[in-house]
Design an enzyme around this catalytic site. Structure first.
Site, PDB file in Angstrom:
ATOM      1  N   ARG A  36       0.782  -1.242   0.000  1.00  0.00           N
ATOM      2  CA  ARG A  36       0.000   0.000   0.000  1.00  0.00           C
ATOM      3  C   ARG A  36       0.813   1.292   0.000  1.00  0.00           C
ATOM      4  O   ARG A  36       0.229   2.374   0.011  1.00  0.00           O
ATOM      5  CB  ARG A  36      -1.001   0.032   1.149  1.00  0.00           C
ATOM      6  N   ASP A  37       2.127   1.195  -0.012  1.00  0.00           N
ATOM      7  CA  ASP A  37       2.916   2.423  -0.168  1.00  0.00           C
ATOM      8  C   ASP A  37       4.167   2.153  -0.999  1.00  0.00           C
ATOM      9  O   ASP A  37       5.254   2.636  -0.689  1.00  0.00           O
ATOM     10  CB  ASP A  37       3.289   3.012   1.193  1.00  0.00           C
ATOM     11  N   LEU A  38       3.961   1.370  -2.068  1.00  0.00           N
ATOM     12  CA  LEU A  38       5.072   1.122  -2.982  1.00  0.00           C
ATOM     13  C   LEU A  38       5.382   2.408  -3.746  1.00  0.00           C
ATOM     14  O   LEU A  38       4.488   3.052  -4.299  1.00  0.00           O
ATOM     15  CB  LEU A  38       4.721   0.004  -3.964  1.00  0.00           C
ATOM     16  N   THR A  72       0.939   7.327  -0.915  1.00  0.00           N
ATOM     17  CA  THR A  72       1.590   8.527  -1.428  1.00  0.00           C
ATOM     18  C   THR A  72       0.942   8.956  -2.734  1.00  0.00           C
ATOM     19  O   THR A  72       0.832   8.158  -3.669  1.00  0.00           O
ATOM     20  CB  THR A  72       3.095   8.255  -1.660  1.00  0.00           C
TER      21      THR A  72
END
Length: 198
Positions: A36-38, A72
């Protein structure tokens, strides 16, 4: 390695790195989690230039009805931006498409995956040719086709990890020891630039 030289690695080097990134994501997804924040900032290289994904603060058990919205901007899937229930792994796929674009070109494909972004609006309308002509990137047809499938507006139509691996672009080039030596030499050059900048 991307920001300081202010240029991408090109398709051949990027394919080698991206294969390693995909292998790391497979482990996450096989354990039924979504990162969820690659993003490029969360992909590290160790002293031997092996890929390490970091920052698992937003990682969550995967499902089709996640409703905690984080990540992000620029790497978020549109379903998150529209506050709809979403599949975390499908969000990871879109983020991987953005990461691949950045690694190859050194630039972001769009600022945010929303209809208000002029570049992403082209994706939403299926105007892929307009998107590619707008970003003025000279990429191979196979790479553009793969990225199109990864950043697709409709989560259910996004390609899977298996489809990424079996794509024509991923099959191109040889994953030989010699190719990795050349890549490591390029990364070593960039490392010296990074140290000088600091």
């Amino acid at each position: 390695y991307i920001f300081y030289p202010k240029k991408g690695l090109g398709e051949n080097f990027s394919r080698l790195i991206f294969k390693s990134i995909i292998n790391e994501v497979i482990v996450i997804h096989n354990h039924n989690y979504a990162h969820r924040d690659l993003k490029t900032e969360n992909i590290m290289l160790d002293d031997s230039f092996n890929v390490k994904i970091c920052d698992y603060g937003f990682a969550i058990k995967n499902s089709n009805s996640i409703q905690s919205y984080c990540g992000t901007n620029g790497y978020l899937a549109p379903e998150l931006l529209m506050k709809l229930p979403f599949n975390g792994q499908a969000n990871d796929i879109l983020a991987l498409g953005v990461i691949l674009f950045v690694i190859v070109t050194g630039t972001m494909p769009f600022r945010t995956a929303s209809p208000q972004d002029p570049y992403y609006a082209c994706i939403l309308r299926g105007e892929y040719e307009k998107f590619w002509s707008g970003c003025k990137c000279k990429l191979s047809e196979n790479l553009m086709k793969l990225i199109d499938g990864m950043i697709c507006f409709n989560a259910q139509e996004r390609v899977s990890i298996a489809e990424i691996i079996s794509s024509e672009w991923m099959k191109e080039g040889e994953y030989s020891e010699e190719n990795y030596k050349v890549l490591k030499k390029e990364l070593s050059k960039r490392k010296k630039k990074i140290i000088r900048k600091k």
